[in-house]
Scaffold this motif. Structure first.
Motif, PDB file in Angstrom:
ATOM      1  N   GLN A 152     -17.846 -10.231  17.423  1.00 48.85           N
ATOM      2  CA  GLN A 152     -19.300 -10.441  17.371  1.00 48.85           C
ATOM      3  C   GLN A 152     -20.077  -9.314  18.048  1.00 48.85           C
ATOM      4  N   HIS A 153     -19.552  -8.819  19.173  1.00 51.72           N
ATOM      5  CA  HIS A 153     -20.319  -7.912  20.039  1.00 51.72           C
ATOM      6  C   HIS A 153     -19.788  -6.489  20.115  1.00 51.72           C
ATOM      7  N   GLY A 154     -18.646  -6.214  19.497  1.00 49.72           N
ATOM      8  CA  GLY A 154     -18.040  -4.886  19.602  1.00 49.72           C
ATOM      9  C   GLY A 154     -17.200  -4.776  20.854  1.00 49.72           C
ATOM     10  N   PRO A 155     -16.864  -3.547  21.266  1.00 51.01           N
ATOM     11  CA  PRO A 155     -16.006  -3.344  22.442  1.00 51.01           C
ATOM     12  C   PRO A 155     -16.607  -3.993  23.688  1.00 51.01           C
ATOM     13  N   LEU A 156     -15.728  -4.595  24.495  1.00 55.53           N
ATOM     14  CA  LEU A 156     -16.160  -5.342  25.673  1.00 55.53           C
ATOM     15  C   LEU A 156     -15.511  -4.785  26.930  1.00 55.53           C
ATOM     16  N   MET A 157     -16.076  -5.181  28.076  1.00 55.07           N
ATOM     17  CA  MET A 157     -15.528  -4.865  29.385  1.00 55.07           C
ATOM     18  C   MET A 157     -15.848  -6.027  30.316  1.00 55.07           C
ATOM     19  N   PHE A 158     -15.126  -6.111  31.444  1.00 56.85           N
ATOM     20  CA  PHE A 158     -15.386  -7.125  32.467  1.00 56.85           C
ATOM     21  C   PHE A 158     -15.808  -6.444  33.757  1.00 56.85           C
ATOM     22  N   HIS A 159     -16.697  -7.127  34.482  1.00 57.61           N
ATOM     23  CA  HIS A 159     -17.007  -6.739  35.853  1.00 57.61           C
ATOM     24  C   HIS A 159     -16.909  -8.015  36.674  1.00 57.61           C
ATOM     25  N   GLN A 160     -16.059  -7.987  37.694  1.00 55.25           N
ATOM     26  CA  GLN A 160     -15.896  -9.142  38.562  1.00 55.25           C
ATOM     27  C   GLN A 160     -17.128  -9.269  39.439  1.00 55.25           C
ATOM     28  N   ASP A 178     -17.922   1.488  41.839  1.00 58.73           N
ATOM     29  CA  ASP A 178     -17.120   0.489  41.135  1.00 58.73           C
ATOM     30  C   ASP A 178     -15.685   0.974  41.021  1.00 58.73           C
ATOM     31  N   VAL A 179     -14.749   0.042  41.149  1.00 64.30           N
ATOM     32  CA  VAL A 179     -13.321   0.334  41.074  1.00 64.30           C
ATOM     33  C   VAL A 179     -12.783  -0.211  39.762  1.00 64.30           C
ATOM     34  N   LEU A 180     -12.060   0.623  39.024  1.00 61.53           N
ATOM     35  CA  LEU A 180     -11.380   0.169  37.815  1.00 61.53           C
ATOM     36  C   LEU A 180     -10.091  -0.514  38.261  1.00 61.53           C
ATOM     37  N   LEU A 181     -10.035  -1.845  38.084  1.00 59.79           N
ATOM     38  CA  LEU A 181      -8.855  -2.600  38.490  1.00 59.79           C
ATOM     39  C   LEU A 181      -7.706  -2.418  37.506  1.00 59.79           C
ATOM     40  N   GLY A 182      -8.048  -2.198  36.250  1.00 55.13           N
ATOM     41  CA  GLY A 182      -7.032  -2.043  35.220  1.00 55.13           C
ATOM     42  C   GLY A 182      -7.613  -2.384  33.862  1.00 55.13           C
ATOM     43  N   SER A 183      -6.734  -2.420  32.893  1.00 56.02           N
ATOM     44  CA  SER A 183      -7.124  -2.729  31.520  1.00 56.02           C
ATOM     45  C   SER A 183      -6.284  -3.878  31.000  1.00 56.02           C
ATOM     46  N   LEU A 184      -6.894  -4.672  30.134  1.00 59.94           N
ATOM     47  CA  LEU A 184      -6.221  -5.823  29.547  1.00 59.94           C
ATOM     48  C   LEU A 184      -5.906  -5.547  28.090  1.00 59.94           C
ATOM     49  N   LEU A 241      -6.362  -6.004  20.628  1.00 66.86           N
ATOM     50  CA  LEU A 241      -7.365  -5.248  19.878  1.00 66.86           C
ATOM     51  C   LEU A 241      -6.938  -3.784  19.840  1.00 66.86           C
ATOM     52  N   ASP A 242      -7.705  -2.962  19.131  1.00 70.10           N
ATOM     53  CA  ASP A 242      -7.393  -1.534  19.069  1.00 70.10           C
ATOM     54  C   ASP A 242      -7.494  -0.864  20.435  1.00 70.10           C
ATOM     55  N   ALA A 243      -8.428  -1.324  21.252  1.00 76.01           N
ATOM     56  CA  ALA A 243      -8.620  -0.742  22.586  1.00 76.01           C
ATOM     57  C   ALA A 243      -8.443  -1.827  23.638  1.00 76.01           C
ATOM     58  N   GLU A 244      -7.977  -1.427  24.812  1.00 72.01           N
ATOM     59  CA  GLU A 244      -7.850  -2.371  25.912  1.00 72.01           C
ATOM     60  C   GLU A 244      -9.220  -2.644  26.527  1.00 72.01           C
ATOM     61  N   ILE A 245      -9.320  -3.735  27.249  1.00 68.59           N
ATOM     62  CA  ILE A 245     -10.566  -4.164  27.889  1.00 68.59           C
ATOM     63  C   ILE A 245     -10.495  -3.775  29.365  1.00 68.59           C
ATOM     64  N   GLU A 246     -11.388  -2.909  29.813  1.00 71.04           N
ATOM     65  CA  GLU A 246     -11.382  -2.477  31.209  1.00 71.04           C
ATOM     66  C   GLU A 246     -12.013  -3.544  32.102  1.00 71.04           C
ATOM     67  N   VAL A 247     -11.484  -3.649  33.327  1.00 72.92           N
ATOM     68  CA  VAL A 247     -11.951  -4.624  34.310  1.00 72.92           C
ATOM     69  C   VAL A 247     -12.334  -3.877  35.583  1.00 72.92           C
ATOM     70  N   PHE A 248     -13.565  -4.075  36.041  1.00 71.72           N
ATOM     71  CA  PHE A 248     -14.108  -3.389  37.213  1.00 71.72           C
ATOM     72  C   PHE A 248     -14.505  -4.377  38.299  1.00 71.72           C
ATOM     73  N   MET A 249     -14.649  -3.851  39.509  1.00 73.41           N
ATOM     74  CA  MET A 249     -15.132  -4.612  40.662  1.00 73.41           C
ATOM     75  C   MET A 249     -15.826  -3.614  41.589  1.00 73.41           C
ATOM     76  N   SER A 250     -16.830  -4.065  42.320  1.00 73.21           N
ATOM     77  CA  SER A 250     -17.494  -3.160  43.260  1.00 73.21           C
ATOM     78  C   SER A 250     -16.531  -2.771  44.377  1.00 73.21           C
ATOM     79  N   GLU A 251     -16.698  -1.559  44.888  1.00 70.10           N
ATOM     80  CA  GLU A 251     -15.810  -1.054  45.933  1.00 70.10           C
ATOM     81  C   GLU A 251     -15.821  -1.923  47.196  1.00 70.10           C
ATOM     82  N   PRO A 252     -17.002  -2.347  47.687  1.00 68.20           N
ATOM     83  CA  PRO A 252     -16.985  -3.214  48.885  1.00 68.20           C
ATOM     84  C   PRO A 252     -16.233  -4.525  48.641  1.00 68.20           C
TER      85      PRO A 252
END
Length: 133
Positions: A26-34, A58-64, A68-79
């Motif tokens: 529905q929305h195209g490529p996605l990402m997560f931010h904790q 922001d810290v890239l925790l990893g990709s899920l 899909l064709d591309a992995e979904i990146e997951v971020f969190m603030s450094e503090p």
């Protein structure tokens, strides 16, 4: 779990991966931010790529890999990462009202985080193992 790599900081359940695939259609490529606790508590927020701008604090925790064709990146603030760096996070989904800014909001589902402490092998992999003498 979709990802089987034991030295990752993040994973996703099959149910959450399925919802991510639907939302991506529905929305195209996605990402997560904790989320750090503002507005929608501490929910993982799912955004179309480019809608939430990450920055140097922001810290890239990893990709899920959700199938899909591309992995979904997951971020969190450094503090926030300083508090969570010894923790493995799994993105899951449950029935309920989704977060107001996250794309799953209208689906009747909501993403949530399940956490556990990193095991000894993971601590060593990430350079967090204590050196006891």
């Amino acid at each position: 779990m979709v990802s089987t790599d034991t030295c990752r900081r993040v994973a996703v359940t099959d149910a959450a991966a399925s919802l991510v695939r639907e939302l991506s259609a529905q929305h195209g490529p996605l990402m997560f931010h904790q989320s750090g606790g503002c507005c929608d508590g501490s929910s993982p927020m799912c955004y179309p790529v480019g809608m939430f701008i990450t920055g140097p604090s922001d810290v890239l925790l990893g990709s899920l890999d959700v199938g899909l064709d591309a992995e979904i990146e997951v971020f969190m603030s450094e503090p926030q990462f300083e508090y969570w760096k010894y923790t493995h996070l799994t993105i899951d989904v449950v029935t309920g009202r989704g977060a107001g800014f996250s794309v799953e909001g209208p689906t009747g589902m909501r993403f949530l985080i399940r956490s556990r402490m990193l095991n000894d092998a993971e601590l060593e992999h990430f350079g967090l193992a204590s050196s006891s003498t």
